[in-house]
Write a protein that holds these residues in place. Structure first.
Motif, PDB file in Angstrom:
ATOM      1  N   ASP A 260      49.303  53.700  33.967  1.00  0.00           N
ATOM      2  CA  ASP A 260      48.920  52.984  35.181  1.00  0.00           C
ATOM      3  C   ASP A 260      50.111  52.341  35.872  1.00  0.00           C
ATOM      4  O   ASP A 260      50.086  52.111  37.080  1.00  0.00           O
TER       5      ASP A 260
ATOM      6  N   VAL B 290      47.254  54.424  41.448  1.00  0.00           N
ATOM      7  CA  VAL B 290      45.970  53.926  41.933  1.00  0.00           C
ATOM      8  C   VAL B 290      44.829  54.630  41.195  1.00  0.00           C
ATOM      9  O   VAL B 290      43.813  53.998  40.876  1.00  0.00           O
ATOM     10  N   GLU B 291      45.010  55.895  40.859  1.00  0.00           N
ATOM     11  CA  GLU B 291      43.984  56.630  40.116  1.00  0.00           C
ATOM     12  C   GLU B 291      43.739  56.010  38.739  1.00  0.00           C
ATOM     13  O   GLU B 291      42.590  55.859  38.305  1.00  0.00           O
TER      14      GLU B 291
ATOM     15  N   LYS C  47      41.853  52.730  39.074  1.00  0.00           N
ATOM     16  CA  LYS C  47      40.412  52.968  39.306  1.00  0.00           C
ATOM     17  C   LYS C  47      39.713  53.324  38.006  1.00  0.00           C
ATOM     18  O   LYS C  47      38.641  52.792  37.697  1.00  0.00           O
ATOM     19  N   ASP C  48      40.315  54.215  37.227  1.00  0.00           N
ATOM     20  CA  ASP C  48      39.712  54.605  35.949  1.00  0.00           C
ATOM     21  C   ASP C  48      39.658  53.435  34.978  1.00  0.00           C
ATOM     22  O   ASP C  48      38.657  53.240  34.280  1.00  0.00           O
TER      23      ASP C  48
ATOM     24  N   SER D   8      36.866  51.022  35.813  1.00  0.00           N
ATOM     25  CA  SER D   8      35.589  51.551  35.346  1.00  0.00           C
ATOM     26  C   SER D   8      35.464  51.415  33.832  1.00  0.00           C
ATOM     27  O   SER D   8      34.433  50.954  33.323  1.00  0.00           O
TER      28      SER D   8
ATOM     29  N   ASP E 246      35.910  45.096  38.630  1.00  0.00           N
ATOM     30  CA  ASP E 246      36.069  45.722  39.938  1.00  0.00           C
ATOM     31  C   ASP E 246      37.528  46.146  40.149  1.00  0.00           C
ATOM     32  O   ASP E 246      38.439  45.648  39.474  1.00  0.00           O
ATOM     33  N   PHE E 247      37.708  47.084  41.057  1.00  0.00           N
ATOM     34  CA  PHE E 247      39.024  47.657  41.307  1.00  0.00           C
ATOM     35  C   PHE E 247      40.064  46.594  41.660  1.00  0.00           C
ATOM     36  O   PHE E 247      41.185  46.614  41.148  1.00  0.00           O
TER      37      PHE E 247
END
Length: 139
Positions: A61, A81-82, A85-86, A89, A94-95
């Motif tokens: 990350d 950013v991907e 986000k993962d 989750s 929250d993001f």
């Protein structure tokens, strides 16, 4: 100076608010900064950096590169950013909270905090939580 760069479609939003928060984060640790660059990218971009510069063939990350600067903290902080986000989750947050955690994590690394041992990781997590709370504090 704190700058934001984008190698993906993601845009952080209110850059002034984030820059102010990062400045306060640094000052809260008794430090000052000269140049901090946050580069937001995707998984493949950060994987290539990980392979080319760190000889790691894994997704991550964040990667932080410190620079010597006698005027204060300086470095590049690359954030996928991907992955954020993962992670959000996976961790059930929250993001935006996870994004702040990762941003704080990078700055804390530049300040000198580690996360390799269990003790270091626990302190890093506590510091991240502390610094996220500073986001909503007005100066």
């Amino acid at each position: 100076m704190i700058d934001f760069h984008y190698e993906t479609d993601f845009v952080i939003g209110d850059e002034t608010k984030f820059a102010d928060w990062i400045s306060r984060l640094v000052v809260s640790e008794g430090r000052n900064h000269s140049q901090l660059d946050f580069i937001f990218c995707d998984d493949e971009y950060l994987l290539k950096i990980n392979q080319d510069y760190l000889n790691h063939d894994t997704y991550t990350d964040i990667i932080t590169f410190p620079y010597e600067d006698l005027n204060g903290l300086a470095g590049d902080i690359f954030i996928s950013v991907e992955r954020v986000k993962d992670n959000a989750s996976d961790f059930g947050v929250d993001f935006n909270t996870e994004l702040k955690r990762v941003m704080a994590h990078g700055v804390l690394h530049l300040i000198g905090f580690g996360d390799k041992s269990v003790e270091e990781a626990l302190l890093m997590r506590a510091k991240e939580d502390e610094k996220i709370k500073l986001f909503h504090v007005e100066h």
